[in-house]
Scaffold this active site. Structure first.
Site, PDB file in Angstrom:
ATOM      1  N   LYS A  64     -12.247   2.511   1.030  1.00 23.68           N
ATOM      2  CA  LYS A  64     -11.053   1.897   0.458  1.00 23.68           C
ATOM      3  C   LYS A  64     -11.508   0.735  -0.429  1.00 23.68           C
ATOM      4  O   LYS A  64     -11.579  -0.411   0.026  1.00 23.68           O
ATOM      5  CB  LYS A  64     -10.172   1.426   1.619  1.00 23.68           C
ATOM      6  N   GLU A 121       0.828  -1.201   0.000  1.00 26.50           N
ATOM      7  CA  GLU A 121       0.000   0.000   0.000  1.00 26.50           C
ATOM      8  C   GLU A 121       0.868   1.258   0.000  1.00 26.50           C
ATOM      9  O   GLU A 121       0.521   2.253  -0.639  1.00 26.50           O
ATOM     10  CB  GLU A 121      -0.946  -0.002   1.205  1.00 26.50           C
ATOM     11  N   TYR A 148     -17.715  25.212  -1.785  1.00 24.65           N
ATOM     12  CA  TYR A 148     -17.480  23.802  -2.113  1.00 24.65           C
ATOM     13  C   TYR A 148     -16.076  23.623  -2.678  1.00 24.65           C
ATOM     14  O   TYR A 148     -15.394  22.646  -2.379  1.00 24.65           O
ATOM     15  CB  TYR A 148     -18.458  23.297  -3.172  1.00 24.65           C
ATOM     16  N   ILE A 186      -7.108   4.232   8.055  1.00 25.45           N
ATOM     17  CA  ILE A 186      -8.030   5.195   7.453  1.00 25.45           C
ATOM     18  C   ILE A 186      -8.815   5.933   8.537  1.00 25.45           C
ATOM     19  O   ILE A 186      -9.327   7.016   8.292  1.00 25.45           O
ATOM     20  CB  ILE A 186      -8.948   4.569   6.377  1.00 25.45           C
ATOM     21  N   GLU A 187      -8.862   5.386   9.736  1.00 19.57           N
ATOM     22  CA  GLU A 187      -9.455   6.103  10.863  1.00 19.57           C
ATOM     23  C   GLU A 187      -8.667   7.383  11.150  1.00 19.57           C
ATOM     24  O   GLU A 187      -9.236   8.445  11.380  1.00 19.57           O
ATOM     25  CB  GLU A 187      -9.477   5.226  12.115  1.00 19.57           C
TER      26      GLU A 187
END
Length: 129
Positions: free
Chosen positions: A106, A28, A60, A79-80
């Site tokens: 993911k 990764e 935006y 990813i937290e």
């Protein structure tokens, strides 16, 4: 502010796609992968609705630009942690924001699945950060 976010004003940006090197596995960090980010950003839109003035809202485009930068400014194993980082950067940058819900997806997580994705979702109020 009530405990329910269901009845609150929000900006929604869904399905934002980024390529990144986040994750625990060595592959990764070498090869990277696609990520999707969904955001709900809550703040009172009464003034923007009444005045139709850009200064009364949160752009935006500015939100997207910040998320794009924050996504790649640091590598995360979890990813937290990435989701928390995105929320913290939004609160640091945009004073009007009261709460944020972020989902980091993911789709190519290293799992033996044929279809689907791994994801996290974090909901925080400004005072919780």
């Amino acid at each position: 502010m009530s405990d329910s976010f269901a009845d609150r004003d929000r900006i929604v940006l869904a399905g934002l796609a980024f390529y990144g090197y986040h994750g625990i596995m060595p592959e990764e960090s070498k090869l990277g992968q696609r990520f999707r980010v969904d955001l709900e950003i809550g703040f009172d839109m009464t003034e923007a609705g009444r005045t139709d003035e850009v200064e009364a809202t949160v752009s935006y485009a500015d939100i997207y630009n910040l998320i794009e930068k924050a996504f790649s400014e640091k590598r995360f194993k979890l990813i937290e942690a990435l989701g928390y980082h995105l929320i913290a950067r939004l609160f640091e940058t945009f004073e009007r924001i009261e709460w944020v819900r972020v989902r980091v997806r993911k789709p190519e997580a290293p799992l033996p699945i044929v279809a689907g994705e791994a994801a996290i979702e974090i909901l925080r109020r400004k005072e919780d950060i």
